[in-house]
Design a protein around this motif. Structure first.
Motif, short mmCIF file in Angstrom:
data_model
loop_
_atom_site.label_atom_id
_atom_site.label_comp_id
_atom_site.label_asym_id
_atom_site.label_seq_id
_atom_site.Cartn_x
_atom_site.Cartn_y
_atom_site.Cartn_z
N PRO A 1 39.20 47.10 51.45
CA PRO A 1 40.33 46.19 51.71
C PRO A 1 41.63 46.79 51.17
N ALA A 2 42.73 46.40 51.79
CA ALA A 2 44.07 46.80 51.31
C ALA A 2 44.81 45.55 50.87
N TYR A 3 45.46 45.63 49.72
CA TYR A 3 46.16 44.48 49.15
C TYR A 3 47.64 44.78 48.94
N VAL A 4 48.47 43.77 49.17
CA VAL A 4 49.83 43.75 48.66
C VAL A 4 49.87 42.65 47.61
N ASP B 1 53.05 47.50 53.70
CA ASP B 1 53.92 46.67 52.88
C ASP B 1 54.06 45.30 53.56
N LEU B 2 55.28 44.75 53.65
CA LEU B 2 55.49 43.44 54.29
C LEU B 2 56.18 43.65 55.64
N LEU C 1 47.94 39.55 49.03
CA LEU C 1 47.57 39.42 50.44
C LEU C 1 46.57 40.52 50.75
N ARG C 2 45.36 40.11 51.13
CA ARG C 2 44.26 41.05 51.37
C ARG C 2 44.06 41.27 52.87
N GLY D 1 39.46 48.73 46.15
CA GLY D 1 40.36 48.62 47.29
C GLY D 1 41.59 49.49 47.11
N MET D 2 42.58 49.26 47.96
CA MET D 2 43.86 49.95 47.90
C MET D 2 44.94 48.90 47.65
N LEU D 3 45.73 49.09 46.60
CA LEU D 3 46.65 48.02 46.18
C LEU D 3 48.05 48.57 45.97
N ILE D 4 49.06 47.82 46.47
CA ILE D 4 50.46 48.16 46.23
C ILE D 4 51.21 46.90 45.81
N ASP D 5 52.25 47.09 45.02
CA ASP D 5 53.11 46.01 44.56
C ASP D 5 54.21 45.77 45.60
#
Length: 479
Positions: free
Chosen positions: A119-122, A73-74, A161-162, A247-251
């Motif tokens: 890649p992982a994204y927020v 997350d952040l 953000l990747r 990729g892997m993505l979360i809000d």
């Protein structure tokens, strides 16, 4: 409700403990954290056994979305602001090592577990400032990250953000290989832990070191983890005929959704709820409604839910269980990032048992505690716990058992006591106490899982009263 992992892999049945034994190290819990710890210790020549109340990986390990990522997350902007850059770097280095260790184990053992680097994204649909702050923190710490304005989702994002070079895998196929040479006793439930002794329902284990890897710690005192964590549930559906999101993505919004592919499936998740706060249900239906809008040609193949231990400051508790238990260790509070955090826990706890130093254990130490940094979370958890303690003692409903409809449940007065009643689709009634055997909070009905859940600390029981999740160690009828 089986996860896609459960359908893809099964473990050989292990024996129960049938006598008193003595070992160097006993690990309580055969989920991924416990098995990884045992694996690392055995590689270093340590005599280690694992005991499990049910079966290998029968708990939350099989309900993960199985992302191995340093992107949590952040987290990094928060860590720098609250703990300083040095400790933020400790957190990063530990998770980088965890990611690399997973990669090394997979490649060295040629494990066929669908390990893929992605890649992982927020991402954000609205405010972008938090992403920019996290990006600045990431660059300050040397993370390979970048801000992008497009991702492979069926809607537009304001920004994302990747994080490059992250990974995903099938956790059960991975564990099936690394657990083969480990001594694991199944159907062996812990009753008590005292000094160098673990008492189970099958026998006693005398050990120099004890690792509690039960997801939520089952020993209340010392440690007092029930004052420092709550549990949340999140929900996943696996879709056929949906897109590859690459990729892997979360809000960044907690009410948003997560995405990642596995083979020809899209794992679409969200709808987080505090455990014990899902009386009306409908979480899966909400996901299905959104999925039909986003992917109108998709078809659901699996659905399942996961439970996560949430710490007051967002950092796991890993290391010595308490200041008074030098030989007992804990691994808990993974805050929805269980795969990477399990490996971090395995590395830290195995290093401590082996007498090795590492450069990052301090940030995860259960002994850390700064109330000023987490006062809002502490107050929220305290209010919720107090409310459910009180509810168990007073305000008994006057309704009788007969008003419960088929397929529904409720809390009623029955023979002068407060009980939970579930009536199945055939009209059969299942009556249980609503008092959680952990610390006495009032259980609440979970309509999606047909279970009785504790909103204080997250213990769960099926509608017959059978034990499902810790910190409770027995069912509602096991007195």
């Amino acid at each position: 409700m089986n996860s896609v992992w459960s359908e893809s892999c099964s473990f050989k049945k292990r024996e129960v403990l049938n006598k008193d034994i003595e070992v160097n190290t006993v690990i309580i819990g055969a989920g991924i954290a416990g098995i990884l710890t045992a694996y690392l210790l055995k590689k270093n020549g340590i005599d280690v056994v694992v005991i499990e109340a049910k079966e290998i990986a029968s708990g939350n390990t099989r309900n993960t979305t199985a992302k191995i990522t340093i992107q949590h997350d952040l987290i990094y902007d928060k860590l720098i602001k609250e703990f300083g850059e040095e400790k933020a770097l400790m957190y990063l280095n530990a998770n980088n090592l965890a990611l690399n260790t997973f990669r090394d184990i997979v490649y060295e053992n040629n494990i066929d577990c669908e390990f893929e680097e992605k890649p992982a994204y927020v991402y954000s649909l609205g405010e972008t400032e938090p992403l920019k702050l996290e990006y600045e923190a990431a660059k300050k710490l040397g993370i390979d990250a970048e801000i992008v304005d497009k991702v492979k989702l069926p809607f537009n994002v304001k920004a994302a953000l990747r994080y490059n070079n992250q990974a995903q895998f099938n956790p059960l196929k991975f564990l099936d290989v690394i657990s083969k040479d480990l001594t694991i006793y199944e159907d062996t439930r812990v009753i008590e832990v005292e000094e160098n002794l673990v008492v189970t329902n099958r026998g006693k284990i005398n050990a120099k070191h004890i690792v509690v890897a039960t997801h939520y710690p089952i020993v209340n005192v010392p440690g007092y983890y029930f004052l420092r964590m709550h549990q949340e549930r999140s929900h996943v559906i696996a879709l056929e005929n949906a897109d590859d999101v690459e990729g892997m993505l979360i809000d960044i919004d907690k009410s948003g959704y997560s995405f990642r592919n596995y083979k020809d499936l899209l794992l679409f998740g969200g709808i987080p709820k505090r455990t014990g706060k899902n009386e009306e249900g409908g979480c899966y239906e909400k996901l299905r409604e959104v999925a039909k809008i986003l992917y109108p040609n998709s078809r659901e193949k699996y659905h399942w839910s996961a439970q996560d231990c949430m710490t007051i400051d967002g950092i796991p508790y890993i290391g010595k269980y308490s200041s008074s238990t030098d030989n007992v260790y804990v691994a808990t509070g993974f805050n929805k990032w269980g795969m990477t955090s399990s490996m971090v826990a395995a590395i830290i706890n195995s290093d401590m048992i082996l007498g090795k130093e590492n450069d990052f254990s301090e940030i995860f130490s259960p002994r850390r505690f700064d109330m000023s940094l987490s006062i809002d979370t502490i107050m929220e958890d305290t209010i919720e716990t107090a409310k459910n303690f009180i509810a168990q003692k007073i305000d008994i409903p006057n309704e009788q058992i007969g008003h419960i409809k088929k397929g529904h449940a409720g809390i009623v007065e029955y023979n002068g006591e407060k009980v939970g009643v579930y009536r199945d689709d055939n009209g059969k009634e299942f009556v249980v106490t609503t008092k959680c055997p952990h610390l006495g909070c009032q259980l609440q009905w979970n309509a999606d899982e047909l279970s009785w859940d504790c909103p204080c600390h997250g213990s769960r029981f099926d509608y017959k009263g059978n034990w499902l999740d810790s910190p409770a160690i027995k069912g509602l009828n096991d007195y």
